[in-house]
Design an enzyme around this catalytic site. Structure first.
Site, mmCIF file in Angstrom:
data_model
loop_
_atom_site.group_PDB
_atom_site.id
_atom_site.type_symbol
_atom_site.label_atom_id
_atom_site.label_comp_id
_atom_site.label_asym_id
_atom_site.label_seq_id
_atom_site.Cartn_x
_atom_site.Cartn_y
_atom_site.Cartn_z
ATOM 1 N N LYS A 22 44.850 45.802 34.107
ATOM 2 C CA LYS A 22 44.908 44.282 33.447
ATOM 3 C C LYS A 22 43.663 43.762 33.864
ATOM 4 C CE LYS A 22 47.058 41.093 35.603
ATOM 5 N NZ LYS A 22 46.402 39.928 36.017
ATOM 6 N N ASN A 23 43.465 43.711 35.205
ATOM 7 C CA ASN A 23 42.270 42.935 35.820
ATOM 8 C C ASN A 23 40.829 43.429 35.580
ATOM 9 O OD1 ASN A 23 44.076 41.144 36.746
ATOM 10 N ND2 ASN A 23 43.960 41.821 38.951
ATOM 11 N N CYS A 117 48.005 26.949 41.438
ATOM 12 C CA CYS A 117 48.600 28.071 41.151
ATOM 13 C C CYS A 117 49.666 28.373 42.185
ATOM 14 C CB CYS A 117 47.613 29.316 41.433
ATOM 15 S SG CYS A 117 48.073 30.886 41.175
ATOM 16 N N ARG A 122 43.137 28.119 44.652
ATOM 17 C CA ARG A 122 42.184 28.951 43.733
ATOM 18 C C ARG A 122 41.157 28.001 42.909
ATOM 19 N NH1 ARG A 122 45.875 33.443 40.887
ATOM 20 N NH2 ARG A 122 43.597 34.367 40.619
ATOM 21 N N ASP A 305 46.808 41.992 46.051
ATOM 22 C CA ASP A 305 47.649 42.276 45.037
ATOM 23 C C ASP A 305 48.809 43.358 45.569
ATOM 24 O OD1 ASP A 305 45.151 41.772 42.397
ATOM 25 O OD2 ASP A 305 46.316 40.254 43.701
ATOM 26 N N ARG A 397 53.657 39.912 32.599
ATOM 27 C CA ARG A 397 52.054 39.485 32.361
ATOM 28 C C ARG A 397 51.404 40.422 32.758
ATOM 29 N NH1 ARG A 397 50.315 33.951 35.174
ATOM 30 N NH2 ARG A 397 48.488 34.918 34.288
HETATM 31 C C1 EPZ Z 1 41.206 38.122 40.987
HETATM 32 O O1 EPZ Z 1 41.384 36.675 41.332
HETATM 33 C C2 EPZ Z 1 42.174 38.869 40.419
HETATM 34 N N1 EPZ Z 1 42.625 38.278 39.175
HETATM 35 C C3 EPZ Z 1 43.734 38.465 41.439
HETATM 36 O O2 EPZ Z 1 44.716 39.455 40.923
HETATM 37 C C4 EPZ Z 1 43.306 39.065 42.844
HETATM 38 O O3 EPZ Z 1 44.312 38.554 43.581
HETATM 39 C C5 EPZ Z 1 41.897 38.439 43.271
HETATM 40 O O4 EPZ Z 1 40.846 38.757 42.288
HETATM 41 C C6 EPZ Z 1 41.782 38.919 44.750
HETATM 42 O O5 EPZ Z 1 41.504 40.299 44.751
HETATM 43 C C7 EPZ Z 1 42.005 38.833 38.179
HETATM 44 O O6 EPZ Z 1 41.030 39.873 38.255
HETATM 45 C C8 EPZ Z 1 42.164 38.367 36.670
HETATM 46 P P1 EPZ Z 1 38.913 35.538 43.980
HETATM 47 P P2 EPZ Z 1 40.336 35.645 41.391
HETATM 48 O O7 EPZ Z 1 38.110 34.642 43.109
HETATM 49 O O8 EPZ Z 1 38.922 36.061 40.950
HETATM 50 C C9 EPZ Z 1 38.564 31.569 46.922
HETATM 51 C C10 EPZ Z 1 46.963 39.557 40.193
HETATM 52 O O9 EPZ Z 1 48.104 39.814 40.792
HETATM 53 N N2 EPZ Z 1 37.882 31.140 45.781
HETATM 54 O O10 EPZ Z 1 38.542 36.755 44.220
HETATM 55 O O11 EPZ Z 1 40.746 34.112 40.909
HETATM 56 C C11 EPZ Z 1 39.886 31.926 46.381
HETATM 57 O O12 EPZ Z 1 40.785 30.549 46.374
HETATM 58 C C12 EPZ Z 1 45.828 38.636 40.260
HETATM 59 O O13 EPZ Z 1 46.652 40.456 39.073
HETATM 60 C C13 EPZ Z 1 37.053 29.942 46.058
HETATM 61 O O14 EPZ Z 1 37.216 29.106 47.119
HETATM 62 O O15 EPZ Z 1 40.186 35.612 43.155
HETATM 63 C C14 EPZ Z 1 40.517 32.988 47.210
HETATM 64 O O16 EPZ Z 1 40.884 32.302 48.400
HETATM 65 C C15 EPZ Z 1 46.332 37.571 41.287
HETATM 66 N N3 EPZ Z 1 36.173 29.267 45.326
HETATM 67 C C16 EPZ Z 1 39.397 33.907 47.367
HETATM 68 O O17 EPZ Z 1 38.284 32.893 47.075
HETATM 69 C C17 EPZ Z 1 35.727 30.164 43.855
HETATM 70 O O18 EPZ Z 1 34.968 29.687 43.126
HETATM 71 C C18 EPZ Z 1 39.278 35.107 46.534
HETATM 72 O O19 EPZ Z 1 39.527 34.846 45.251
HETATM 73 C C19 EPZ Z 1 36.491 31.264 43.723
HETATM 74 C C20 EPZ Z 1 37.398 31.864 44.650
#
Ligand code: EPZ
Length: 438
Positions: A22-23, A117, A122, A305, A397
């Site tokens: 999915k991701n 969320c 996030r 995850d 999902r």
């Molecule tokens: C991706 O989300 C995945 N989703 C998530 O999977 C996964 O949990 C996550 O990466 C971490 O591995 C998809 O790929 C669609 P991040 P993403 O930006 O990209 C902070 C699932 O279960 N951050 O890597 O949204 C954020 O708050 C889902 O399939 C900022 O502060 O996660 C977090 O603490 C859930 N500012 C950390 O970084 C930003 O602009 C990592 O988030 C972006 C992120």
């Protein structure tokens, strides 16, 4: 609303086939917005988030054809809109992945901020800062990001925090930028090199994807391509955990063991026997699971995850384990539901202390997010009696027919409607017809 009904206590046997990731599929599909030529995908999981992304791309003017067996063709010949509306974005945060491609291809985008969320704040500030550094003017108004530029400029981006979709958005945007973009402290998740492979097939110039530093040399235009999405490493990990907690001996096919090293190493520490083939795994559950601490960190570390599923396994392990969630600040929504089933879990800040081995009993529980719902299904496999998992739209999902796949491995599990459950309950309460007692 459908539910999942599980009667626990059956070990798993047989073979399960893993679907596409999915991701990986979500950013891959968005990359098709970067060209006016057709892009054809195969091994795309038929899960709800993919349908949502398809709807978003159609709203932008792309032609999206879903074909049987996980094939999709996307043709974004003419973009008729550059807006990702709140109604769609609020149902799926990954919608933010249209931002980079739209700004790069159309020079503008209007994308709703995702909002809160279940698993954490996030924010997308790092995505916006990077695009601004590439020359886009960014305004946030009425809950929407408005971005515009004549053409993006290559530059050096350093992510303060490793961000998966942030890296994907910038990598896509940089393919059509003027000059070179260097992304430092980039995410290294396998979904990133999968996206880079696709973009290179479309004519992009990218080096270093999968490592901490990615270099993208911008080009004037991209063309069509065909791409097979990688297998889902989190779905794979979920089935290993299912075997560990239910017991048994299974084979997992169409997976990519190399994408799961941290998960395999950790699960082996708990006593699970795992044999690796090129695209398959044989998993045998031990008589007794051993407790082992874990901390979730960005790839190649242990993935967040898999945290909820791992916690459920640890509720059945001998000993106490400490699970630390370092990525998301609120990813323990499954704990209260597991406690309802008898699990002994205590949360102390970012760490959950799990005291195993506590027998679980079946109960009615509620899914709160995608991975939490998977952990409740796993708990149901080990619990005594019947478990009913509500709000399984979270599960749908990101998991393709998990109930059917687990039933194929011998689990007593089914999807059931509210009405079906009421009938089942009524039948169970109905007195035996006269004369059948003997
Ligand atoms: C991706 O989300 C995945 N989703 C998530 O999977 C996964 O949990 C996550 O990466 C971490 O591995 C998809 O790929 C669609 P991040 P993403 O930006 O990209 C902070 C699932 O279960 N951050 O890597 O949204 C954020 O708050 C889902 O399939 C900022 O502060 O996660 C977090 O603490 C859930 N500012 C950390 O970084 C930003 O602009 C990592 O988030 C972006 C992120």
């Amino acid at each position: 609303m459908d539910k999942i009904r599980i009667v626990g206590g059956r070990p798993l046997e047989g073979t399960v086939r893993i679907s596409g990731a999915k991701n990986a599929s979500l950013p891959d599909i968005c990359a098709a917005l970067l060209t006016d030529k057709p892009v054809v995908f195969s091994n795309v999981p038929e899960v709800r988030d993919i349908r949502t992304m398809g709807r978003l791309l159609s709203d932008l003017g792309a032609q999206v054809d879903f074909r049987v067996g996980g094939c999709i063709e996307v043709k974004a010949a003419n973009l008729t809109s550059v807006e990702a509306p709140y109604d769609l974005v609020k149902t799926m945060r990954a919608s933010v992945l249209v931002l980079g491609p739209l700004v790069a291809r159309a020079g503008k985008a209007r994308v709703s901020l995702p909002g809160g969320c279940a698993i954490g704040d996030r924010p997308i500030n790092l995505h916006l800062q990077a695009l601004e550094k590439m020359g886009a003017s960014i305004r946030v108004e009425s809950g929407y990001v408005e971005a515009s530029t004549r053409r993006l400029r290559g530059t050096e981006i350093y992510f303060d925090t490793v961000t998966v979709t942030g890296t994907e958005n910038v990598m896509m945007a940089a393919t059509l930028a003027e000059g070179e973009t260097i992304i430092r402290n980039a995410a290294q998740e396998p979904e990133i090199p999968d996206l880079a492979d696709l973009l290179v097939k479309m004519g992009a110039r990218i080096q270093g994807a999968g490592g901490p530093t990615i270099r993208v040399e911008g080009v004037d235009a991209l063309h069509g391509a065909e791409h097979t999405v990688i297998p889902d490493r989190i779905e794979t990990g979920t089935y290993i955990a299912a075997c560990a907690i239910a017991g048994g001996d299974i084979e997992i096919r169409n997976c990519q063991p190399a994408h799961l090293k941290a998960v395999l190493d950790k699960l082996r520490e708990t006593g699970i026997r795992i044999e690796e083939g090129p695209e398959n795994l044989r998993v045998r559950a031990p008589r007794t699971l051993k407790a082992s601490d874990v901390t979730t960190i960005p790839y190649p570390g242990f993935p967040t995850d898999m945290q909820a599923q791992y916690m459920t396994v640890m509720t059945q392990a001998a000993g106490t384990s400490a699970i630390t969630e370092s990525i998301f600040e609120n990813r323990y929504m499954h704990v209260a539901e597991l406690q309802r089933m008898g699990a002994n879990v205590r949360i102390d800040g970012r760490t959950a202390v799990v005291v195993g081995h506590t027998p679980l009993s079946g109960a009615q529980v509620m899914a709160t997010d995608l991975r939490a719902s998977a952990s409740l299904v796993l708990a149901g496999l080990a619990a005594k009696g019947e478990t009913i998992v509500d709000r399984i739209y979270h599960l749908d999902r990101g998991y393709y027919r998990i109930d059917e796949k687990l039933r194929g491995l011998g689990a007593d599990i089914e999807r059931i409607t509210e009405r079906g459950l009421a009938d089942r309950r009524a039948q169970a309460r109905a007195p035996e017809p006269a004369g059948t007692a003997e």
